[in-house]
Design a protein around this motif. Structure first.
Motif, PDB file in Angstrom:
ATOM      1  N   ALA A   1       0.842  -1.192   0.000  1.00 36.95           N
ATOM      2  CA  ALA A   1       0.000   0.000   0.000  1.00 36.95           C
ATOM      3  C   ALA A   1       0.877   1.241   0.000  1.00 36.95           C
ATOM      4  N   ASN A   2       0.400   2.272  -0.662  1.00 40.25           N
ATOM      5  CA  ASN A   2       1.104   3.542  -0.691  1.00 40.25           C
ATOM      6  C   ASN A   2       1.049   4.198   0.683  1.00 40.25           C
ATOM      7  N   CYS A   3       2.152   4.755   1.124  1.00 31.67           N
ATOM      8  CA  CYS A   3       2.202   5.375   2.454  1.00 31.67           C
ATOM      9  C   CYS A   3       1.094   6.408   2.658  1.00 31.67           C
ATOM     10  N   ALA A   4       0.774   7.145   1.601  1.00 32.43           N
ATOM     11  CA  ALA A   4      -0.242   8.185   1.719  1.00 32.43           C
ATOM     12  C   ALA A   4      -1.605   7.625   2.116  1.00 32.43           C
ATOM     13  N   ALA A   5      -1.835   6.334   1.840  1.00 34.43           N
ATOM     14  CA  ALA A   5      -3.130   5.724   2.129  1.00 34.43           C
ATOM     15  C   ALA A   5      -3.352   5.478   3.617  1.00 34.43           C
ATOM     16  N   PHE A   6      -2.261   5.392   4.376  1.00 31.95           N
ATOM     17  CA  PHE A   6      -2.408   5.101   5.812  1.00 31.95           C
ATOM     18  C   PHE A   6      -1.588   6.031   6.709  1.00 31.95           C
ATOM     19  N   SER A   7      -0.813   6.918   6.127  1.00 34.27           N
ATOM     20  CA  SER A   7       0.110   7.742   6.922  1.00 34.27           C
ATOM     21  C   SER A   7      -0.555   8.593   8.011  1.00 34.27           C
ATOM     22  N   PRO A   8      -1.814   9.056   7.849  1.00 32.50           N
ATOM     23  CA  PRO A   8      -2.424   9.787   8.973  1.00 32.50           C
ATOM     24  C   PRO A   8      -2.472   8.975  10.265  1.00 32.50           C
TER      25      PRO A   8
ATOM     26  N   ALA B   1       6.793   2.773  14.920  1.00 29.52           N
ATOM     27  CA  ALA B   1       8.183   3.234  14.768  1.00 29.52           C
ATOM     28  C   ALA B   1       8.789   2.723  13.469  1.00 29.52           C
ATOM     29  N   LYS B   2       8.496   1.461  13.104  1.00 26.21           N
ATOM     30  CA  LYS B   2       9.024   0.899  11.864  1.00 26.21           C
ATOM     31  C   LYS B   2       8.427   1.586  10.641  1.00 26.21           C
ATOM     32  N   LEU B   3       7.123   1.867  10.703  1.00 25.63           N
ATOM     33  CA  LEU B   3       6.479   2.535   9.580  1.00 25.63           C
ATOM     34  C   LEU B   3       7.012   3.950   9.391  1.00 25.63           C
ATOM     35  N   LYS B   4       7.335   4.611  10.486  1.00 24.44           N
ATOM     36  CA  LYS B   4       7.866   5.971  10.393  1.00 24.44           C
ATOM     37  C   LYS B   4       9.242   5.996   9.744  1.00 24.44           C
TER      38      LYS B   4
ATOM     39  N   THR C   1       6.392   5.944  -1.633  1.00 21.22           N
ATOM     40  CA  THR C   1       6.886   4.770  -0.912  1.00 21.22           C
ATOM     41  C   THR C   1       5.775   3.754  -0.708  1.00 21.22           C
ATOM     42  N   LEU C   2       6.103   2.482  -0.906  1.00 23.13           N
ATOM     43  CA  LEU C   2       5.157   1.392  -0.689  1.00 23.13           C
ATOM     44  C   LEU C   2       5.534   0.606   0.550  1.00 23.13           C
ATOM     45  N   ALA C   3       4.540   0.204   1.315  1.00 23.96           N
ATOM     46  CA  ALA C   3       4.755  -0.618   2.506  1.00 23.96           C
ATOM     47  C   ALA C   3       4.045  -1.957   2.322  1.00 23.96           C
ATOM     48  N   GLU C   4       4.669  -3.018   2.753  1.00 23.54           N
ATOM     49  CA  GLU C   4       4.066  -4.346   2.648  1.00 23.54           C
ATOM     50  C   GLU C   4       2.898  -4.459   3.627  1.00 23.54           C
ATOM     51  N   MET C   5       1.772  -4.963   3.145  1.00 23.27           N
ATOM     52  CA  MET C   5       0.619  -5.126   4.027  1.00 23.27           C
ATOM     53  C   MET C   5       0.812  -6.305   4.980  1.00 23.27           C
ATOM     54  N   ASP C   6       1.607  -7.272   4.552  1.00 24.93           N
ATOM     55  CA  ASP C   6       1.919  -8.441   5.373  1.00 24.93           C
ATOM     56  C   ASP C   6       3.445  -8.588   5.371  1.00 24.93           C
TER      57      ASP C   6
END
Length: 331
Positions: free
Chosen positions: A204-211, A232-235, A246-251
């Motif tokens: 998922a794109n960081c912008a989708a969950f960053s709030p 902390a890891k997501l930051k 930036t993309l983050a793994e959902m799993d």
């Protein structure tokens, strides 16, 4: 959909389980879909889809999740009719132009599958059916279950951006709102929990969950429902609340493998979206999360059932709609 013989043929070494939901190629559902729909008109249809999806994932393995997501986003807007694939114009934007769909990927893969099918069986296999079968194959090729897909869908001639409004679940809905939305698509609360498990694949794109991690209440804080170490890891991964690249793994660590680890992450409060965490805010949903976290085989079986349920929603059959020659264009 495949007969029992073709289902055996589709059992791949990488597939963890073959879920046999239908015992006869003659079974049909109330919507007019049936097993073996292309048995006489294009007997190799599903084999062609599988071959092309296998090729695509060998080159671009990160398309596993997006191919499943394409089918989901198609079905949730006016039913499983291939409308998400149609191109729009500046004056008449299509579903794929709507904000919730801007991050969709895999269109070129579907176009290649369609081209192969048009060469083998011109004007026979619908784009809507290709989406349903491709989603199943993407799951099976990710060590997940293979399940029968009823076929016979036809393609819509309509695709309007505004039709996505209220049809696709934003990442902040409550569990009650989510159940209501899924019910409007003919899906049960159980289907909702099961289909959420598709988040085991993809990014998922960081912008989708960053709030949730940078500014949950508008005071520069994180969602207290999230595990602090996970925040902390997501930051360290996302560059800020407006990071749209930036993309983050959902799993994390398993995003290319279809398994039940998503549910374990839900229980640990290490998920990207508020809609994932919402599964813990309902006793029945939470119990299902725990069951699937403990029993992957049960999750696999139920996932096939729920995907078939979703794939039956508001389909076009008979003489309604058309069989597109190109999935991005009406005939």
């Amino acid at each position: 959909m495949a007969s029992r013989g073709l289902l055996v043929e589709l059992l791949l070494p990488s597939a963890a389980l073959l879920v046999v939901l239908l015992l006869s190629a003659g079974l049909t559902d109330a919507q007019g879909l049936k097993a073996g729909f292309y048995k006489n008109t294009c007997p190799g249809a599903e084999k062609i889809v599988l071959e092309e999806i296998t090729k695509a994932l060998s080159v671009a393995p990160t398309l596993r999740g997006p191919l499943v997501r394409l089918h989901f986003h198609d079905c949730f807007v006016n039913g499983c009719d291939g409308s998400v694939l149609l191109n729009g114009t500046k004056s008449s934007p299509a579903e794929k132009d709507a904000l919730p769909n801007l991050s969709l990927r895999g269109f070129a893969v579907i176009d290649r599958v369609k081209a192969k099918l048009e060469k083998a069986c011109p004007g026979v296999v619908s784009c809507a059916d290709i989406l349903a079968v491709a989603a199943r194959d993407a799951v099976a090729l990710s060590k997940g279950p293979s399940y029968p897909v009823l076929t016979g869908r036809r393609d819509s001639r309509r695709s309007v951006s505004n039709d996505t409004n209220g049809s696709l679940p934003p990442p902040f809905l409550s569990i009650t709102q989510l159940h209501t939305l899924f019910a409007s698509k003919g899906l049960s609360a159980k289907d909702h929990v099961v289909l959420s498990g598709a988040h085991t694949l993809g990014t998922a794109n960081c912008a989708a969950f960053s709030p949730r991690i940078f500014n949950f209440t508008g005071r520069g804080d994180a969602d207290p429902a999230l595990d602090k170490n996970y925040v902390a890891k997501l930051k360290t991964k996302c560059k800020g609340i407006s990071d749209q690249t930036t993309l983050a793994e959902m799993d994390p660590g398993s995003f290319l493998t279809f398994d039940s680890s998503y549910y374990k992450l839900v229980l640990k409060r290490r998920t990207l979206f508020g809609t994932d965490d919402a599964l813990l805010r309902d006793a029945t949903a939470k119990a299902l999360v725990q069951r699937f976290a403990d029993n992957q085989s049960e999750f696999f079986k139920e996932f096939g059932v729920s995907m078939v349920n979703m794939g039956n929603f508001q389909v076009l059959t008979g003489t309604r709609g058309e069989i597109r020659k190109h999935c991005a264009l009406v005939n």
